[in-house]
Scaffold this motif. Structure first.
Motif, short mmCIF file in Angstrom:
data_model
loop_
_atom_site.label_atom_id
_atom_site.label_comp_id
_atom_site.label_asym_id
_atom_site.label_seq_id
_atom_site.Cartn_x
_atom_site.Cartn_y
_atom_site.Cartn_z
N TYR A 135 0.84 -1.19 0.00
CA TYR A 135 0.00 0.00 0.00
C TYR A 135 0.88 1.24 0.00
O TYR A 135 1.96 1.24 0.58
CB TYR A 135 -0.87 0.07 1.27
CG TYR A 135 -1.92 -0.99 1.38
CD1 TYR A 135 -3.17 -0.83 0.79
CD2 TYR A 135 -1.68 -2.15 2.11
CE1 TYR A 135 -4.15 -1.81 0.91
CE2 TYR A 135 -2.66 -3.13 2.24
CZ TYR A 135 -3.88 -2.95 1.64
OH TYR A 135 -4.85 -3.91 1.77
N ASP A 136 0.38 2.32 -0.60
CA ASP A 136 1.02 3.62 -0.43
C ASP A 136 0.71 4.10 0.98
O ASP A 136 -0.39 3.85 1.49
CB ASP A 136 0.47 4.63 -1.44
CG ASP A 136 1.04 4.43 -2.84
OD1 ASP A 136 1.76 3.43 -3.04
OD2 ASP A 136 0.76 5.26 -3.71
N ALA A 137 1.66 4.76 1.61
CA ALA A 137 1.46 5.19 2.99
C ALA A 137 2.29 6.44 3.27
O ALA A 137 3.29 6.70 2.61
CB ALA A 137 1.87 4.07 3.95
N GLU A 138 1.86 7.18 4.29
CA GLU A 138 2.60 8.37 4.74
C GLU A 138 3.14 8.09 6.14
O GLU A 138 2.40 7.65 7.03
CB GLU A 138 1.67 9.58 4.76
CG GLU A 138 2.37 10.86 5.19
CD GLU A 138 1.39 12.02 5.33
OE1 GLU A 138 1.51 12.77 6.31
OE2 GLU A 138 0.50 12.16 4.45
N ILE A 139 4.43 8.34 6.35
CA ILE A 139 5.04 8.09 7.66
C ILE A 139 4.51 9.10 8.67
O ILE A 139 4.54 10.31 8.44
CB ILE A 139 6.58 8.20 7.58
CG1 ILE A 139 7.14 7.14 6.64
CG2 ILE A 139 7.21 8.06 8.97
CD1 ILE A 139 8.64 7.22 6.41
N THR A 140 4.01 8.57 9.82
CA THR A 140 3.55 9.45 10.91
C THR A 140 4.48 9.37 12.12
O THR A 140 4.65 10.35 12.84
CB THR A 140 2.11 9.08 11.34
OG1 THR A 140 2.07 7.68 11.67
CG2 THR A 140 1.11 9.36 10.23
N ARG A 188 5.28 3.81 12.11
CA ARG A 188 3.81 3.91 12.04
C ARG A 188 3.46 4.82 10.87
O ARG A 188 4.12 5.83 10.64
CB ARG A 188 3.23 4.45 13.34
CG ARG A 188 3.40 3.46 14.47
CD ARG A 188 2.61 3.85 15.71
NE ARG A 188 2.72 2.80 16.71
CZ ARG A 188 1.91 1.76 16.82
NH1 ARG A 188 0.91 1.62 15.99
NH2 ARG A 188 2.08 0.86 17.76
N VAL A 189 2.40 4.41 10.15
CA VAL A 189 2.04 5.13 8.93
C VAL A 189 0.53 5.32 8.83
O VAL A 189 -0.24 4.68 9.54
CB VAL A 189 2.53 4.35 7.67
CG1 VAL A 189 4.03 4.25 7.63
CG2 VAL A 189 1.89 2.98 7.60
N LYS A 190 0.16 6.20 7.90
CA LYS A 190 -1.24 6.34 7.50
C LYS A 190 -1.33 5.65 6.14
O LYS A 190 -0.66 6.05 5.19
CB LYS A 190 -1.62 7.81 7.40
CG LYS A 190 -3.03 8.04 6.86
CD LYS A 190 -3.51 9.47 7.05
CE LYS A 190 -2.72 10.44 6.22
NZ LYS A 190 -3.22 11.82 6.29
N ILE A 191 -2.12 4.58 6.06
CA ILE A 191 -2.26 3.79 4.83
C ILE A 191 -3.31 4.42 3.93
O ILE A 191 -4.41 4.73 4.37
CB ILE A 191 -2.69 2.34 5.17
CG1 ILE A 191 -1.66 1.65 6.07
CG2 ILE A 191 -2.98 1.54 3.91
CD1 ILE A 191 -0.49 1.03 5.40
N PHE A 192 -2.97 4.58 2.65
CA PHE A 192 -3.92 5.05 1.65
C PHE A 192 -4.52 3.83 0.95
O PHE A 192 -3.82 3.14 0.22
CB PHE A 192 -3.24 5.97 0.63
CG PHE A 192 -2.59 7.18 1.26
CD1 PHE A 192 -3.34 8.15 1.89
CD2 PHE A 192 -1.21 7.32 1.23
CE1 PHE A 192 -2.75 9.26 2.47
CE2 PHE A 192 -0.59 8.42 1.81
CZ PHE A 192 -1.36 9.39 2.43
N LEU A 193 -5.80 3.56 1.20
CA LEU A 193 -6.42 2.36 0.65
C LEU A 193 -6.73 2.51 -0.84
O LEU A 193 -6.94 1.54 -1.54
CB LEU A 193 -7.70 2.03 1.42
CG LEU A 193 -7.48 1.65 2.88
CD1 LEU A 193 -8.80 1.51 3.61
CD2 LEU A 193 -6.68 0.36 2.98
N GLY A 194 -6.81 3.73 -1.33
CA GLY A 194 -7.06 3.96 -2.75
C GLY A 194 -8.51 4.24 -3.05
O GLY A 194 -9.40 3.71 -2.40
N GLY A 195 -8.74 5.11 -4.02
CA GLY A 195 -10.11 5.44 -4.43
C GLY A 195 -10.90 6.06 -3.30
O GLY A 195 -10.40 6.87 -2.52
#
Length: 199
Positions: free
Chosen positions: A41-46, A59-66
């Motif tokens: 998954y694409d994710a942003e580091i938090t 720890r990350v925020k996962i982008f599930l898409g759409g």
């Protein structure tokens, strides 16, 4: 779609010292069971913490898409498999890039999908043999597979019925719900997958 708008397959593994809070990258995460291997998954580091030389917390925020949105505060287990998100239009993958293997969830947690290893979970539940998958029946109650010749008594051919049940999973006549009656639940049935549906 134009080739310049396509994002190439992830191929660059990022080292721990290359990561920063706020970076967007690709991680492996299992939505249903966060302690096991899942999908990319694409994710942003938090959060980024080095606890010891060998222990790191990401720890990350996962982008599930759409329209599915995001999953917040997800702990990444596989910190050595963080991939850079390639920009659209990057050069195609070649042998010069070296190995760029991205691992996904194995077919089976016990045997890892190894065709040579016996497994009672993803193969014949009785003997664990993987040969002749076309001769296996899948029980509609327990979701286990059985070769037709491993059953007692064995079957000569795969039955044409839409639903098939292993003899120990078959509903006994005392549990059949008659017209107008409410659904009864025995202790055995309460543990089976079908207990979570009303059909």
């Amino acid at each position: 779609m134009n080739v310049k708008d396509l994002r190439p397959r992830a191929r660059t593994i990022l080292k721990w010292n290359e990561l920063n809070v706020g970076d967007t990258l690709m991680v492996n995460f299992n939505e249903e069971n966060p302690g096991k291997r899942g999908f990319s998954y694409d994710a942003e580091i938090t959060t980024l913490k080095t606890i010891s030389r060998t222990k790191k917390e990401l720890r990350v925020k996962i982008f599930l898409g759409g329209s599915e949105g995001t999953l917040n505060d997800c702990r990444v287990i596989f910190v050595d498999e963080i991939f850079k998100v390639e920009k659209p239009g990057a050069h195609p993958i070649s042998f010069a890039d070296g190995k760029f293997l991205r691992k996904n969830d194995p077919e089976c947690d016990l045997c890892g999908g190894d065709p040579d290893k016996k497994c009672h979970t993803c193969s014949c539940h009785k003997y664990g043999e993987k040969q002749e998958p076309n001769m296996q029946l899948l029980c509609d109650e327990c979701n286990m597979a059985y070769h037709i010749y491993c059953l007692n008594p064995p079957l000569d051919e795969v039955p044409e019925e839409e639903y098939w049940y292993f003899p120990c999973c078959k509903t006994d006549s005392s549990e059949v719900v008659k017209a107008g009656e409410k659904l009864k639940m025995s202790k055995k049935k309460a543990k089976m997958p079908s207990s979570s549906t009303e059909s």
